[in-house]
Write an enzyme that holds these catalytic residues in place. Structure first.
Site, short mmCIF file in Angstrom:
data_model
loop_
_atom_site.label_atom_id
_atom_site.label_comp_id
_atom_site.label_asym_id
_atom_site.label_seq_id
_atom_site.Cartn_x
_atom_site.Cartn_y
_atom_site.Cartn_z
N HIS A 1 0.88 -1.19 0.00
CA HIS A 1 0.00 0.00 0.00
C HIS A 1 0.91 1.23 0.00
O HIS A 1 1.76 1.37 -0.88
CB HIS A 1 -0.92 -0.12 1.23
CG HIS A 1 -2.12 0.78 1.25
ND1 HIS A 1 -2.54 1.54 0.20
CD2 HIS A 1 -3.02 1.05 2.26
CE1 HIS A 1 -3.63 2.23 0.53
NE2 HIS A 1 -3.93 1.95 1.78
N HIS B 1 -2.37 -2.86 -9.84
CA HIS B 1 -3.40 -2.28 -8.97
C HIS B 1 -4.64 -3.13 -9.03
O HIS B 1 -4.95 -3.71 -10.07
CB HIS B 1 -3.73 -0.85 -9.42
CG HIS B 1 -4.35 -0.03 -8.34
ND1 HIS B 1 -5.69 -0.10 -8.05
CD2 HIS B 1 -3.81 0.84 -7.46
CE1 HIS B 1 -5.93 0.71 -7.03
NE2 HIS B 1 -4.81 1.28 -6.66
N ASP C 1 2.49 5.38 -7.35
CA ASP C 1 3.72 5.38 -6.56
C ASP C 1 4.97 5.36 -7.43
O ASP C 1 6.06 5.67 -6.95
CB ASP C 1 3.72 4.19 -5.59
CG ASP C 1 2.59 4.30 -4.60
OD1 ASP C 1 2.17 5.43 -4.31
OD2 ASP C 1 2.09 3.26 -4.13
#
Ligand SMILES: CC(C)(COP(=O)(O)OP(=O)(O)OC[C@H]1O[C@@H](n2cnc3c(N)ncnc32)[C@H](O)[C@@H]1OP(=O)(O)O)[C@@H](O)C(=O)NCCC(=O)NCCS
Length: 371
Positions: free
Chosen positions: A218, A257, A308
């Site tokens: 995460h 994802h 990210d």
């Protein structure tokens, strides 16, 4: 009835008006507004109002929320002391989690659930102050007190570095707060909602969420991505790196994802700010090279870049030290956590799923000295 949904995939846990993540189209709608517009033209303070009230604020309302954030940025002495004492030996996420939890001690009525977003505002206003103070304490530097004339994001950079950021830096920082602010029912938001559903106080819900964001699957991915980019080191090595990972069946940080079937729409904004601040960013060049290789080798498997991949490279340009990346993600996502907690409390039912029992029953207990 007993079908197991590993990772709760596909389980619809409740209704929400806070955010729609459209994984097919690669779009994010914050309370109905296009994330792309908000990332370019809004501010984190405005977004907080939007997520909490399901409408944009008037100019007066925006001034009001800015003023409340300013008033509540400073830390109680006990929390400031805790940070100064523990910063050298405690990881930034552990210290942030403990500090958020400790704020309950300085609230006369922490268990009051009548106005959860107001309580959240007090925590959200302080999170950047906690982070900046922890960094400075680790470095052995004196803390810098927040200033009343600076906005939320600007203040963070000011308290971190001890000098005012440029307008470009402040705008990029504000954008990161907005981009990470909310993302539907992700793991940390779910964690906050589970805690809130027991009618625990807001500090407990936010503390649960910080703890859940920590992991590398995460929020922690912001840091593992930078380690990966540094390991690759040069765009020319991207192909070799990706090939090795694919053949070893290892995951590549910054990709994949549960929801997206295309590129995460936040990537373009992070990239845009890196290019504005430093068109020669080496990390950006490596990230792009790895992305190309992953698209070639894993694109048909539906493995796309997630946000990210670029976030850390932008934090680097803003002078945020790597071990603090996930803390900043937390400080941003607290917007979404608080909005979902408020929704949860507004129409609450305790979360209580079941587990499919696959063990034995009827086993006979044998006292320890007879085993
Ligand atoms: C984000 C993530 C946790 C989603 O997990 P998930 O929905 O449970 O998906 P899974 O881990 O089951 O992955 C499904 C398949 O895609 C592959 N995959 C997923 N992410 C991958 C990645 N980053 N690199 C390579 N392969 C990946 C898995 O190996 C798996 O392949 P398989 O079916 O052949 O076994 C996962 O993609 C991941 O670990 N990514 C890297 C960490 C990261 O960037 N996290 C930040 C998310 S914003």
């Amino acid at each position: 009835m007993d079908e197991v949904k590993k990772g709760l995939e596909g389980v619809v846990v409740d209704e929400s008006r806070v955010c729609k993540v459209d994984g097919e189209e690669g779009k994010i709608w914050y309370a109905g507004y296009d994330m792309d517009d908000l990332a370019r033209y809004s501010s984190y303070e405005e977004l907080l109002f939007l997520l909490w009230n399901d409408r944009l604020p008037s100019a007066d309302e925006l001034d009001e929320i800015r003023g409340e954030m300013q008033e509540r940025r400073s830390l109680p002495d006990g929390v400031a002391d805790l940070i100064d004492r523990e910063a050298a030996r405690t990881g930034p996420m552990d210290l942030l989690r403990t500090s958020v939890s400790a704020l309950a001690s300085y609230d006369d009525t922490p268990n009051d659930l009548d106005d959860p977003t107001d309580r959240s505002l007090g925590v959200i206003a302080k999170m950047p102050t906690i982070i900046a103070r922890a960094h400075r304490a680790r470095q052995g530097d004196d803390p810098v007190e927040p200033r009343d004339d600076l906005g939320h994001a600007e203040n963070f950079l000011y308290t971190l570095h001890g000098e005012e950021p440029t307008a470009e830096e402040a705008s990029a920082m504000d954008s990161t707060f907005i981009l990470y602010a909310e993302h539907g029912m992700n793991a940390s938001t779910f964690s906050a909602c589970v805690t809130a559903s027991t009618l625990a106080n807001v500090y407990s819900s936010l503390t649960s969420a910080v703890g859940t964001l920590q992991g590398p699957l995460h929020g922690g991915a912001t840091e593992t991505v930078i380690e990966m980019l540094e390991e690759v080191g040069d765009p020319s090595r991207a192909s070799e790196y990706v090939e090795e990972k694919v053949s070893n069946k290892e995951k590549i940080p910054g990709f994949g994802h549960r929801v997206y079937e295309t590129v995460d729409p936040r990537c373009a904004h992070f990239k845009r700010h890196i290019e504005e601040l430093n068109p020669d960013s080496e990390l950006l060049a490596v990230a792009d090279a790895v992305r190309e290789e992953v698209e070639v080798r894993l694109g048909d498997k539906g493995i796309w870049p997630n946000t990210d991949l670029y976030a850390g490279a932008l934090y680097r340009e803003l002078g945020v030290p790597t071990p603090f990346y996930t803390t900043l993600f937390s400080a941003s996502r607290a917007a979404g956590w608080s909005a979902h907690v408020a929704e949860q409390l507004d129409d609450n039912r305790i979360m209580r799923p079941r587990v499919k029992f696959v063990g034995e029953t009827g086993r006979e207990y044998v006292p320890v000295d007879e085993r």
